[in-house]
Design a protein around this motif. Structure first.
Motif, PDB file in Angstrom:
ATOM      1  N   LYS A 187       0.924  -1.201   0.078  1.00  0.00           N
ATOM      2  CA  LYS A 187       0.116  -0.067   0.002  1.00  0.00           C
ATOM      3  C   LYS A 187       1.044   1.172   0.060  1.00  0.00           C
ATOM      4  CE  LYS A 187      -1.414   3.468   2.794  1.00  0.00           C
ATOM      5  NZ  LYS A 187      -0.347   4.233   3.808  1.00  0.00           N
ATOM      6  N   HIS A 188       0.637   2.160  -0.538  1.00  0.00           N
ATOM      7  CA  HIS A 188       1.264   3.372  -0.579  1.00  0.00           C
ATOM      8  C   HIS A 188       0.297   4.678  -0.404  1.00  0.00           C
ATOM      9  CE1 HIS A 188       5.235   5.503  -0.789  1.00  0.00           C
ATOM     10  NE2 HIS A 188       4.651   6.334  -1.590  1.00  0.00           N
ATOM     11  N   SER A 189       0.712   5.755   0.042  1.00  0.00           N
ATOM     12  CA  SER A 189      -0.313   6.807   0.222  1.00  0.00           C
ATOM     13  C   SER A 189       0.598   8.084  -0.579  1.00  0.00           C
ATOM     14  CB  SER A 189      -0.253   7.010   1.825  1.00  0.00           C
ATOM     15  OG  SER A 189      -0.547   8.863   1.905  1.00  0.00           O
ATOM     16  N   THR A 190      -0.355   8.918  -1.045  1.00  0.00           N
ATOM     17  CA  THR A 190       0.337  10.019  -1.689  1.00  0.00           C
ATOM     18  C   THR A 190       0.701  11.112  -0.875  1.00  0.00           C
ATOM     19  OG1 THR A 190      -1.846  11.059  -2.089  1.00  0.00           O
ATOM     20  CG2 THR A 190      -1.060   9.731  -3.891  1.00  0.00           C
ATOM     21  N   GLY A 191       0.498  10.751   0.525  1.00  0.00           N
ATOM     22  CA  GLY A 191       1.087  11.897   1.631  1.00  0.00           C
ATOM     23  C   GLY A 191       0.032  12.619   2.092  1.00  0.00           C
TER      24      GLY A 191
ATOM     25  N   GLY B 257       9.528  12.776   4.701  1.00  0.00           N
ATOM     26  CA  GLY B 257       8.816  13.876   4.633  1.00  0.00           C
ATOM     27  C   GLY B 257       8.863  14.275   3.311  1.00  0.00           C
ATOM     28  N   LEU B 258       7.865  14.934   2.928  1.00  0.00           N
ATOM     29  CA  LEU B 258       7.874  15.642   1.584  1.00  0.00           C
ATOM     30  C   LEU B 258       6.831  17.000   1.696  1.00  0.00           C
ATOM     31  CD1 LEU B 258       8.904  15.311  -1.455  1.00  0.00           C
ATOM     32  CD2 LEU B 258       6.703  13.977  -1.804  1.00  0.00           C
ATOM     33  N   GLY B 259       7.523  17.995   1.451  1.00  0.00           N
ATOM     34  CA  GLY B 259       6.745  19.245   1.582  1.00  0.00           C
ATOM     35  C   GLY B 259       6.192  19.310   2.896  1.00  0.00           C
TER      36      GLY B 259
ATOM     37  N   LEU C 151      15.664  12.710  -6.999  1.00  0.00           N
ATOM     38  CA  LEU C 151      14.563  13.376  -7.394  1.00  0.00           C
ATOM     39  C   LEU C 151      13.642  13.922  -6.263  1.00  0.00           C
ATOM     40  CD1 LEU C 151      13.571  11.741 -11.060  1.00  0.00           C
ATOM     41  CD2 LEU C 151      14.821  14.238 -10.699  1.00  0.00           C
ATOM     42  N   TYR C 152      13.238  12.864  -5.616  1.00  0.00           N
ATOM     43  CA  TYR C 152      12.304  13.542  -4.281  1.00  0.00           C
ATOM     44  C   TYR C 152      12.885  14.383  -3.523  1.00  0.00           C
ATOM     45  CZ  TYR C 152       9.181  11.372  -0.719  1.00  0.00           C
ATOM     46  OH  TYR C 152       8.011  11.067   0.114  1.00  0.00           O
ATOM     47  N   ALA C 153      14.189  14.382  -3.294  1.00  0.00           N
ATOM     48  CA  ALA C 153      14.879  15.366  -2.364  1.00  0.00           C
ATOM     49  C   ALA C 153      14.821  16.741  -3.088  1.00  0.00           C
ATOM     50  CB  ALA C 153      16.317  14.965  -1.999  1.00  0.00           C
TER      51      ALA C 153
ATOM     52  N   PRO D  64       2.488  13.585 -12.876  1.00  0.00           N
ATOM     53  CA  PRO D  64       3.292  12.884 -13.495  1.00  0.00           C
ATOM     54  C   PRO D  64       4.476  12.691 -12.745  1.00  0.00           C
ATOM     55  CG  PRO D  64       3.198  15.025 -14.642  1.00  0.00           C
ATOM     56  CD  PRO D  64       2.056  14.944 -13.621  1.00  0.00           C
ATOM     57  N   LEU D  65       4.924  13.497 -11.729  1.00  0.00           N
ATOM     58  CA  LEU D  65       6.162  13.178 -10.807  1.00  0.00           C
ATOM     59  C   LEU D  65       5.864  12.625  -9.808  1.00  0.00           C
ATOM     60  CD1 LEU D  65       7.936  16.989 -11.139  1.00  0.00           C
ATOM     61  CD2 LEU D  65       8.559  14.744 -12.354  1.00  0.00           C
ATOM     62  N   ILE D  66       4.641  12.676  -8.993  1.00  0.00           N
ATOM     63  CA  ILE D  66       4.198  11.714  -8.253  1.00  0.00           C
ATOM     64  C   ILE D  66       3.986  10.390  -8.653  1.00  0.00           C
ATOM     65  CG2 ILE D  66       2.274  11.567  -6.596  1.00  0.00           C
ATOM     66  CD1 ILE D  66       1.662  14.273  -6.233  1.00  0.00           C
ATOM     67  N   THR D  67       3.333  10.323  -9.890  1.00  0.00           N
ATOM     68  CA  THR D  67       3.105   9.018 -10.527  1.00  0.00           C
ATOM     69  C   THR D  67       4.408   8.149 -10.374  1.00  0.00           C
ATOM     70  OG1 THR D  67       1.091   9.497 -11.382  1.00  0.00           O
ATOM     71  CG2 THR D  67       2.078   7.554 -12.181  1.00  0.00           C
ATOM     72  N   ALA D  68       5.313   8.492 -11.293  1.00  0.00           N
ATOM     73  CA  ALA D  68       6.692   8.032 -11.447  1.00  0.00           C
ATOM     74  C   ALA D  68       7.309   7.624  -9.884  1.00  0.00           C
ATOM     75  CB  ALA D  68       7.324   8.839 -12.400  1.00  0.00           C
ATOM     76  N   SER D  69       7.388   8.770  -9.314  1.00  0.00           N
ATOM     77  CA  SER D  69       7.768   8.323  -7.975  1.00  0.00           C
ATOM     78  C   SER D  69       7.309   7.324  -7.174  1.00  0.00           C
ATOM     79  CB  SER D  69       7.727   9.842  -6.944  1.00  0.00           C
ATOM     80  OG  SER D  69       7.972   9.358  -5.628  1.00  0.00           O
ATOM     81  N   ILE D  70       6.042   7.285  -7.093  1.00  0.00           N
ATOM     82  CA  ILE D  70       5.536   6.279  -6.294  1.00  0.00           C
ATOM     83  C   ILE D  70       5.646   4.915  -6.846  1.00  0.00           C
ATOM     84  CG2 ILE D  70       3.186   5.274  -5.250  1.00  0.00           C
ATOM     85  CD1 ILE D  70       2.133   8.223  -4.598  1.00  0.00           C
ATOM     86  N   MET D  71       5.143   4.898  -7.933  1.00  0.00           N
ATOM     87  CA  MET D  71       5.292   3.580  -9.116  1.00  0.00           C
ATOM     88  C   MET D  71       6.852   2.911  -9.183  1.00  0.00           C
ATOM     89  SD  MET D  71       2.131   3.018  -9.118  1.00  0.00           S
ATOM     90  CE  MET D  71       1.966   1.686 -10.248  1.00  0.00           C
ATOM     91  N   SER D  72       7.654   3.874  -9.553  1.00  0.00           N
ATOM     92  CA  SER D  72       9.040   3.164  -9.599  1.00  0.00           C
ATOM     93  C   SER D  72       9.431   2.546  -8.060  1.00  0.00           C
ATOM     94  CB  SER D  72      10.102   4.262  -9.774  1.00  0.00           C
ATOM     95  OG  SER D  72      10.023   5.297  -8.893  1.00  0.00           O
ATOM     96  N   LYS D  73       9.067   3.041  -7.253  1.00  0.00           N
ATOM     97  CA  LYS D  73       9.382   2.317  -5.970  1.00  0.00           C
ATOM     98  C   LYS D  73       8.873   1.118  -5.612  1.00  0.00           C
ATOM     99  CE  LYS D  73       8.714   5.994  -3.058  1.00  0.00           C
ATOM    100  NZ  LYS D  73       8.969   7.286  -3.380  1.00  0.00           N
ATOM    101  N   LYS D  74       7.370   1.343  -5.814  1.00  0.00           N
ATOM    102  CA  LYS D  74       6.690   0.073  -5.528  1.00  0.00           C
ATOM    103  C   LYS D  74       6.962  -1.012  -6.594  1.00  0.00           C
ATOM    104  CE  LYS D  74       5.433   1.594  -2.200  1.00  0.00           C
ATOM    105  NZ  LYS D  74       5.371   1.183  -1.038  1.00  0.00           N
TER     106      LYS D  74
ATOM    107  N   ALA E  19      -3.557  17.633   1.461  1.00  0.00           N
ATOM    108  CA  ALA E  19      -2.819  16.714   0.345  1.00  0.00           C
ATOM    109  C   ALA E  19      -2.448  17.478  -0.626  1.00  0.00           C
ATOM    110  CB  ALA E  19      -4.325  16.205  -0.006  1.00  0.00           C
ATOM    111  N   PHE E  20      -1.444  16.775  -1.354  1.00  0.00           N
ATOM    112  CA  PHE E  20      -0.774  17.435  -2.416  1.00  0.00           C
ATOM    113  C   PHE E  20      -1.973  17.755  -3.499  1.00  0.00           C
ATOM    114  CE2 PHE E  20       2.928  15.216  -1.010  1.00  0.00           C
ATOM    115  CZ  PHE E  20       3.278  16.200  -0.429  1.00  0.00           C
ATOM    116  N   MET E  21      -3.137  16.884  -3.613  1.00  0.00           N
ATOM    117  CA  MET E  21      -4.095  17.264  -4.549  1.00  0.00           C
ATOM    118  C   MET E  21      -5.259  17.698  -3.712  1.00  0.00           C
ATOM    119  SD  MET E  21      -2.934  16.252  -7.545  1.00  0.00           S
ATOM    120  CE  MET E  21      -1.106  16.656  -7.239  1.00  0.00           C
TER     121      MET E  21
HETATM  122  N1  URA Z   1       4.891   9.827  -2.122  1.00  0.00           N
HETATM  123  C1  URA Z   1       5.751   9.495  -2.906  1.00  0.00           C
HETATM  124  O1  URA Z   1       6.610   8.378  -2.772  1.00  0.00           O
HETATM  125  N2  URA Z   1       6.281  10.158  -3.871  1.00  0.00           N
HETATM  126  C2  URA Z   1       5.645  11.315  -4.098  1.00  0.00           C
HETATM  127  O2  URA Z   1       6.097  12.136  -4.870  1.00  0.00           O
HETATM  128  C3  URA Z   1       4.515  11.724  -3.338  1.00  0.00           C
HETATM  129  C4  URA Z   1       4.286  10.949  -2.286  1.00  0.00           C
END
Ligand code: URA
Length: 357
Positions: free
Chosen positions: A81-85, A113-115, A164-166, A178-188, A206-208
């Motif tokens: 599971k992953h959350s968009t934050g 932490g992000l943002g 890129l995240y940092a 697009p950046l959130i999608t690639a960030s999450i999906m690449s890790k997962k 939320a970011f969105m």
């Molecule tokens: N979680 C992530 O892993 N990446 C993002 O860009 C946002 C939330």
């Protein structure tokens, strides 16, 4: 190819070819493109976006920027599971042991932490001794032993996202679909999971922030997952107020433990059970989310989920005594009490500001 030409290309609203995306990721991870050029590119992507094909290629390139996990030696359904934050979003901490105790294998690679949002790893690292830096061998070993691992990216695991995240965090380029999608999906995808439940947050924390954007992000995540042959579902959840009653690293660990002891706040519990039940359906453990909720409630009541959390802590060097003695968790010495001279109720919270505080 020259990086400056690619920045201009995106700035002018054009789509990248596969070769151009490969060039950018390979050279950035290889240290040949400086942060200031990637920062400009991220801002161009923020404003101009990327089409679905670009996002899929970017995800794939980022995923293969380092080593990937091979979990085929572990039997059992692998679902993550992953959350968009969000703010107060400590869901991953109790959810991983909970669904593992119900039979899932959870190879969880989390972020910092992000943002204005907190990171699962920062929260867990408030537990004395806990380490999220786990090598490939231990990742597989802990997963076979306890059914769940919560790890961070090592320098070899999806390094493109780590870098890129940092950079996004300090360049105002986080809120990009697009950046959130690639960030999450690449890790997962690199972590070897077969199924994924996405918690897409919407609201002031939320970011969105709009529901419409959250839906667009959910669609993009699900489509990218399908393109990569993964089973993925997205649940859109409310972030117009912090999740649960606590915000802050060690406080959220405390609240996660309280949940596993059967004393969770209602709204937090609802999100955890919803996400967990969809994970169980994806893993084929139950047929419906309702059956899933019943099974998960049982795992809380009979103490198996809490015991599994203790095992995960032990595997990753954390002090399991925090479960019975939460006073071992660090507490800030800075306190400010806000009180009103009259009684009432809170009708609205600016969740983003709570996260920033
Ligand atoms: N979680 C992530 O892993 N990446 C993002 O860009 C946002 C939330």
């Amino acid at each position: 190819m020259r990086m400056v030409d690619l920045i201009i290309k995106k700035r002018n609203g054009n789509a990248f070819s596969n070769e151009e995306i490969s060039y950018i990721i390979d050279r950035y991870v290889g240290g040949e493109i400086p942060d200031y050029q990637i920062s400009a590119l991220l801002m161009a992507i923020y404003f101009q976006g990327m089409n679905f094909k670009e996002v899929s290629v970017l995800t794939d390139k980022m995923m293969h920027s380092g080593e990937t996990m091979d979990l085929t030696s572990i039997s059992g359904p692998r679902v993550d599971k992953h959350s968009t934050g969000g703010v107060g979003d400590k869901v991953s901490i109790p959810l991983a042991p909970l669904v593992a105790s119900a039979g899932l294998i959870v190879p969880m690679v989390s972020g910092r932490g992000l943002g204005h949002t907190g990171g699962t790893l920062d929260k867990l690292e408030s537990i004395p001794g806990f380490s999220s830096r786990i090598n490939k061998k231990h990742f597989v070993e802990y997963l076979s032993r306890s059914g769940a691992v919560i790890a961070g990216q090592t320098h070899n695991f999806v390094p493109a996202d780590k870098q890129l995240y940092a950079l996004r965090d300090v360049t105002g380029t986080v809120e990009s679909i697009p950046l959130i999608t690639a960030s999450i999906m690449s890790k997962k995808l690199a972590s070897g999971t077969d199924g994924l439940v996405m918690d897409v947050k919407t609201g002031s924390g939320a970011f969105m922030s709009s529901l419409e954007d959250a839906r667009r992000l959910a669609d993009m995540l699900v489509e990218t997952g399908k393109f990569m042959n993964k089973n993925i579902r997205a649940v859109i959840t409310d972030m117009n107020e912090p999740l649960g009653e606590y915000v802050g690293n060690s406080l959220e660990v405390y609240e996660a433990i309280e949940f596993l002891k059967g004393r969770g706040e209602e709204r937090l519990g609802k999100v955890i059970f919803q996400l967990g039940s969809h994970m169980l359906v994806l893993g084929g453990i139950v047929n419906t989310p309702e059956e899933g909720i019943t099974l998960l409630e049982e795992k809380i009541k009979n103490g198996e989920a809490l015991a599994r959390f203790g095992e995960i802590l032990k595997n990753q060097g954390g002090d399991p005594a925090v479960i019975e003695n939460p006073e071992r968790l660090p507490i800030s010495d800075k306190k400010e009490v806000f009180s009103l001279p009259y009684s009432g109720y809170i009708s609205h919270i600016n969740t983003r500001k709570v996260g920033l505080a």
